[in-house]
Design a protein around this motif. Structure first.
Motif, mmCIF file in Angstrom:
data_model
loop_
_atom_site.group_PDB
_atom_site.id
_atom_site.type_symbol
_atom_site.label_atom_id
_atom_site.label_comp_id
_atom_site.label_asym_id
_atom_site.label_seq_id
_atom_site.Cartn_x
_atom_site.Cartn_y
_atom_site.Cartn_z
ATOM 1 N N ASP A 75 0.155 -0.398 -3.521
ATOM 2 C CA ASP A 75 0.850 -0.436 -2.655
ATOM 3 C C ASP A 75 2.445 -0.008 -2.469
ATOM 4 O OD1 ASP A 75 1.103 -1.478 0.303
ATOM 5 O OD2 ASP A 75 2.101 -3.483 -0.621
ATOM 6 N N GLU A 81 6.353 -4.210 6.295
ATOM 7 C CA GLU A 81 6.106 -4.673 4.908
ATOM 8 C C GLU A 81 6.649 -6.244 4.834
ATOM 9 O OE1 GLU A 81 3.851 -3.388 2.235
ATOM 10 O OE2 GLU A 81 3.357 -2.497 4.287
ATOM 11 N N ASP A 117 1.472 0.200 8.018
ATOM 12 C CA ASP A 117 1.178 -0.287 6.855
ATOM 13 C C ASP A 117 0.568 0.862 5.991
ATOM 14 O OD1 ASP A 117 0.081 -1.859 5.125
ATOM 15 O OD2 ASP A 117 -1.434 -3.171 6.189
ATOM 16 N N PRO A 118 1.437 1.357 4.837
ATOM 17 C CA PRO A 118 1.186 2.215 4.118
ATOM 18 C C PRO A 118 0.047 2.080 3.346
ATOM 19 C CG PRO A 118 3.519 1.558 3.951
ATOM 20 C CD PRO A 118 2.957 0.431 4.850
ATOM 21 N N LEU A 119 -0.490 1.013 2.886
ATOM 22 C CA LEU A 119 -1.909 0.901 2.492
ATOM 23 C C LEU A 119 -2.387 -0.209 2.926
ATOM 24 C CD1 LEU A 119 -4.018 1.660 0.658
ATOM 25 C CD2 LEU A 119 -2.908 0.622 -1.453
HETATM 26 MG MG MG Z 1 1.011 -3.279 3.585
#
Ligand code: MG
Ligand code: VTB
Ligand code: MG
Length: 327
Positions: A43, A67, A95-97
């Motif tokens: 993450d 985040e 949401d990067p991951l």
């Molecule tokens: Mg996230």
């Protein structure tokens, strides 16, 4: 068309392509840590990479779905200003991951995701659960409803699709809280695709049932993920309804602070993501719609879907990144 007119007419379409770079970078970073059992590390690298790329964009962006609040998330926190500051004022959901656990376990459908909309057009959702229901495009308004029973919704969808209920597949997060929902869906004769995480992908999958095998998404997941999924649906077509689960006075108060006056309000996709919306998602792990990042000896391959609501364009971009130093 001058810049000002262009912004009034919607977001500058050049941003569509710019977004692809942002999710590509985050996805490659996360993919390096696929299957290592370390969700936090995966993450973190995705967040760092996404932020770096986002700060190159000629926008005056504000993270509205991110985040978390500033004190719990040092980067890409809600309220953080991103971009060069020279360009249109936009709101950003990211949401990067999405699916940190699925990335850590190297299971399908982990994504790097972002949505951009004109200032003030994304729902400022607290990080609580949201009850969600979604189907793809091509159905009359009202075929599904969040207050109808699972059996009613599935029967209605099957009728509208012209198939037997047994040919419908529902996607549901595999959680103990969904025990009764799962039982109710199974009792109809419909099939269920149980997913471990990743309900942004789950909702998007309803928009292309031929490809993904999923007709309807049901159940509760994160509210931020709900807004991201709504942004995608605004571009692909389809119907979604969501209702925040504000089951304690503390949550009601938190939502009120964020401008939510009616805690029981049902939000449609167009209420969660209004106006012109751009959305991009790059596969981190292989999925039903997107391939995961592939690391070759001389290049890295990424697979991205990028959507624009004002034109309803759905683009899939397979990129070969040969400047390996950059990644
Ligand atoms: Mg996230
Ligand atoms: C879902 C899923 C996410 O959170 O929104 C889920 O899509 C909901 O929360 O990938 P629980 O895990 O508590 O059920 C995630 O799993 C993580 O963001
Ligand atoms: Mg998430």
């Amino acid at each position: 068309m001058n810049m000002a007119q262009n912004i009034v007419a919607g977001l500058d379409r050049i941003l569509t392509m710019e977004l692809v770079r942002v999710t590509e970078r985050a996805a490659v970073a996360a993919a390096r840590l696929r299957g290592r059992g370390d969700e936090k590390a995966a993450d973190q690298v995705a967040v760092d990479a996404m932020r770096e790329e986002l700060n190159r964009l000629a926008i005056k962006g504000t993270v509205v779905i991110g985040e978390g609040e500033r004190d719990e998330a040092p980067m890409l926190y809600i309220g953080e200003e991103v971009g060069t500051g020279k360009g249109p004022a936009v709101d950003i959901a990211l949401d990067p991951l999405e699916g940190t656990t699925i990335c850590a376990k190297n299971l399908p459908n982990a994504l790097a995701v972002i949505a951009i909309a004109e200032k003030g057009s994304l729902l400022f959702a607290p990080d609580v659960y949201m009850d969600k229901i979604a189907i793809g495009p091509g159905y009359a308004e009202g075929v599904i409803g969040i207050d109808a029973s699972p059996a009613e919704n599935i029967a209605s969808l099957a009728r509208a699709k012209g198939v037997a209920v047994s040919e419908i597949t529902a996607c549901i997060l595999d959680r103990p809280r969904h025990g009764r929902l799962i039982e109710a869906v199974r009792a109809t004769g419909a099939a269920i695709r149980l997913i471990g995480d990743g309900d942004v992908a789950g909702v998007i999958h309803t928009t292309d049932p031929e490809e993904t095998g999923i007709d309807i998404y049901l159940g509760t997941g994160g509210a931020p993920e709900g807004v991201l999924a709504a942004a995608a649906l605004r571009c692909t077509g389809g119907q979604m309804q969501g209702r925040l689960i504000l089951d304690t006075p503390e949550k009601v108060a938190r939502a009120a602070k964020m401008g939510i006056a009616d805690p029981k309000r049902i939000y449609r996709a167009q209420d969660m993501a209004r106006g012109d919306v751009l959305f991009a998602a790059t596969g981190v792990t292989d999925g039903n719609m997107l391939d995961g990042v592939k690391f070759g000896p001389t290049y890295i391959t990424t697979h991205t879907i990028v959507l624009r609501s004002s034109s309803r364009t759905v683009r899939e971009i397979k990129a070969r990144h040969q400047d390996l130093e950059k990644f």
